[in-house]
Motif scaffolding. Sequence first.
Motif, PDB file in Angstrom:
ATOM      1  N   ASP A 289       0.852  -1.190   0.000  1.00 53.09           N
ATOM      2  CA  ASP A 289       0.000   0.000   0.000  1.00 53.09           C
ATOM      3  C   ASP A 289       0.890   1.242   0.000  1.00 53.09           C
ATOM      4  OD1 ASP A 289      -2.073   1.788   0.195  1.00 53.09           O
ATOM      5  OD2 ASP A 289      -2.353   1.516   2.356  1.00 53.09           O
ATOM      6  N   TYR A 290       1.406   1.578  -1.162  1.00 49.73           N
ATOM      7  CA  TYR A 290       2.315   2.710  -1.277  1.00 49.73           C
ATOM      8  C   TYR A 290       1.566   4.028  -1.111  1.00 49.73           C
ATOM      9  CZ  TYR A 290       5.798  -0.495  -3.279  1.00 49.73           C
ATOM     10  OH  TYR A 290       6.687  -1.527  -3.490  1.00 49.73           O
ATOM     11  N   LYS A 291       2.089   4.908  -0.270  1.00 49.53           N
ATOM     12  CA  LYS A 291       1.528   6.254  -0.142  1.00 49.53           C
ATOM     13  C   LYS A 291       2.033   7.147  -1.272  1.00 49.53           C
ATOM     14  CE  LYS A 291      -0.271   4.915   3.699  1.00 49.53           C
ATOM     15  NZ  LYS A 291      -1.670   4.419   3.635  1.00 49.53           N
ATOM     16  N   TRP A 292       3.113   6.727  -1.875  1.00 46.88           N
ATOM     17  CA  TRP A 292       3.732   7.454  -2.988  1.00 46.88           C
ATOM     18  C   TRP A 292       4.510   6.439  -3.801  1.00 46.88           C
ATOM     19  CZ3 TRP A 292       8.386   8.176  -5.233  1.00 46.88           C
ATOM     20  CH2 TRP A 292       8.531   9.279  -6.072  1.00 46.88           C
ATOM     21  N   PRO A 293       4.493   6.469  -5.125  1.00 44.73           N
ATOM     22  CA  PRO A 293       3.907   7.484  -5.989  1.00 44.73           C
ATOM     23  C   PRO A 293       2.381   7.385  -6.063  1.00 44.73           C
ATOM     24  CG  PRO A 293       4.806   5.708  -7.316  1.00 44.73           C
ATOM     25  CD  PRO A 293       5.184   5.413  -5.904  1.00 44.73           C
ATOM     26  N   THR A 294       1.761   8.498  -6.360  1.00 49.00           N
ATOM     27  CA  THR A 294       0.317   8.559  -6.492  1.00 49.00           C
ATOM     28  C   THR A 294      -0.072   8.511  -7.967  1.00 49.00           C
ATOM     29  OG1 THR A 294       0.414  10.977  -6.505  1.00 49.00           O
ATOM     30  CG2 THR A 294       0.056   9.900  -4.371  1.00 49.00           C
ATOM     31  N   ALA A 295      -1.346   8.233  -8.212  1.00 46.10           N
ATOM     32  CA  ALA A 295      -1.832   8.065  -9.587  1.00 46.10           C
ATOM     33  C   ALA A 295      -1.645   9.316 -10.432  1.00 46.10           C
ATOM     34  CB  ALA A 295      -3.307   7.663  -9.562  1.00 46.10           C
ATOM     35  N   GLU A 296      -1.561  10.491  -9.774  1.00 48.70           N
ATOM     36  CA  GLU A 296      -1.365  11.732 -10.520  1.00 48.70           C
ATOM     37  C   GLU A 296       0.001  11.774 -11.206  1.00 48.70           C
ATOM     38  OE1 GLU A 296      -2.376  11.695  -7.280  1.00 48.70           O
ATOM     39  OE2 GLU A 296      -4.502  11.952  -7.792  1.00 48.70           O
ATOM     40  N   LEU A 297       0.954  11.028 -10.664  1.00 46.22           N
ATOM     41  CA  LEU A 297       2.308  10.988 -11.230  1.00 46.22           C
ATOM     42  C   LEU A 297       2.365   9.875 -12.280  1.00 46.22           C
ATOM     43  CD1 LEU A 297       4.256  11.406  -7.866  1.00 46.22           C
ATOM     44  CD2 LEU A 297       3.730  13.179  -9.552  1.00 46.22           C
ATOM     45  N   LYS A 298       1.732  10.130 -13.405  1.00 49.81           N
ATOM     46  CA  LYS A 298       1.489   9.079 -14.396  1.00 49.81           C
ATOM     47  C   LYS A 298       2.768   8.420 -14.901  1.00 49.81           C
ATOM     48  CE  LYS A 298      -2.881  11.083 -15.948  1.00 49.81           C
ATOM     49  NZ  LYS A 298      -3.628  11.698 -17.085  1.00 49.81           N
ATOM     50  N   LYS A 299       3.841   9.202 -15.020  1.00 43.96           N
ATOM     51  CA  LYS A 299       5.082   8.647 -15.575  1.00 43.96           C
ATOM     52  C   LYS A 299       5.684   7.558 -14.698  1.00 43.96           C
ATOM     53  CE  LYS A 299       6.650  12.654 -18.261  1.00 43.96           C
ATOM     54  NZ  LYS A 299       7.728  13.668 -18.427  1.00 43.96           N
ATOM     55  N   ILE A 300       5.434   7.625 -13.396  1.00 46.32           N
ATOM     56  CA  ILE A 300       6.057   6.637 -12.500  1.00 46.32           C
ATOM     57  C   ILE A 300       5.031   5.807 -11.733  1.00 46.32           C
ATOM     58  CG2 ILE A 300       8.211   7.921 -12.268  1.00 46.32           C
ATOM     59  CD1 ILE A 300       7.242   8.844  -9.492  1.00 46.32           C
ATOM     60  N   PHE A 301       3.744   5.992 -12.034  1.00 44.02           N
ATOM     61  CA  PHE A 301       2.721   5.190 -11.361  1.00 44.02           C
ATOM     62  C   PHE A 301       2.536   3.869 -12.108  1.00 44.02           C
ATOM     63  CE2 PHE A 301      -1.673   4.145  -9.926  1.00 44.02           C
ATOM     64  CZ  PHE A 301      -1.401   4.121  -8.571  1.00 44.02           C
ATOM     65  N   CYS A 302       3.598   3.086 -12.069  1.00 43.46           N
ATOM     66  CA  CYS A 302       3.624   1.766 -12.691  1.00 43.46           C
ATOM     67  C   CYS A 302       4.769   0.997 -12.039  1.00 43.46           C
ATOM     68  CB  CYS A 302       3.824   1.868 -14.205  1.00 43.46           C
ATOM     69  SG  CYS A 302       5.286   2.798 -14.698  1.00 43.46           S
ATOM     70  N   ASN A 303       4.867  -0.274 -12.320  1.00 44.62           N
ATOM     71  CA  ASN A 303       5.902  -1.088 -11.696  1.00 44.62           C
ATOM     72  C   ASN A 303       7.265  -0.825 -12.323  1.00 44.62           C
ATOM     73  OD1 ASN A 303       3.901  -2.220 -10.158  1.00 44.62           O
ATOM     74  ND2 ASN A 303       3.706  -4.057 -11.403  1.00 44.62           N
ATOM     75  N   PHE A 304       8.293  -0.873 -11.483  1.00 46.21           N
ATOM     76  CA  PHE A 304       9.677  -0.757 -11.943  1.00 46.21           C
ATOM     77  C   PHE A 304      10.470  -1.901 -11.334  1.00 46.21           C
ATOM     78  CE2 PHE A 304       8.125   3.541 -12.599  1.00 46.21           C
ATOM     79  CZ  PHE A 304       8.632   3.831 -13.858  1.00 46.21           C
TER      80      PHE A 304
END
Length: 281
Positions: A20-35
């Motif tokens: 349950d990540y508090k960050w990154p949030t969905a608004e940060l589209k470039k990094i709101f995905c798995n790495f």
Amino acid sequence: MGDVLYLDSHIHLWELERFDYKWPTAELKKIFCNFSPEDLAESMKPTPVRDVIAVQVLNHSEAETRYLLELAKKHSFIRGVVGWVDLTDPKVEQNLSILAKDSRLVGVRDILDFHETNWILREDVQHGLHAVQGQNLTFDLLLRPQHCKYAIQLVKKFPGLKMVIDHIGKPHIKNQEMIGWRDEIEELSQYSNIYCKLSGMVTEADLDAWTVADLQPYVTHVVECFGPDRCMFGSDWPVCTLAGATYSTVIDALNSCLQHLSVDQKLPIFGKNAAQFYGIR
């Protein structure tokens, strides 16, 4: 440590569905995905960097730390993990000793944004930091300008604990502000156990229009204060991509900012200093 020529002191990895990540949030589209480690290896490929330190992004989760340690076990280029432990837990010594059985744990970090500004001066937090020192681990100081005056008070009490300032203390590069930050960084640098990461700068600048010239005065000041021997490169990948910066772009920008140094001064910033700080061999 002769085999560690390049070492990135600061990268992140996450699987959004795992915790349950508090960050990154969905608004940060470039990094709101798995790495993943594989993504990181691909990003590093055009550069000479092959080894990294993975840093936590989730407070209140030793599980994330164990996850990063498992990734490091599977991917040898993840040379160390800066994890999280509850510094305020009365059982912090016991909890740390269990985590530290894995030699890949090299340090601890807590994201100070989730606490009151002077949290690091609390008695229970400092008890936890004594436990970190007792395990011969390091502490990453994720500061913003409003934290610096409290960090100065903290470091005076811990001359034997190696600490490193993440992201040069997050000055307001976008607005070209240096007042306050400049003097406090200089004061923190007076303590020989304190290091500084030349990382996370592009995301403190104008995300859409930053230039190397924007970063230059901040890098110059940090290097003048800490000296080349206590500065270390960190890509802050994948967060750097928020500023349109690839892995290569970040390295090239820092290289440009360090062009006033000799090769012998500059090269340790990209590997040896971090290896020595985190005890990577």
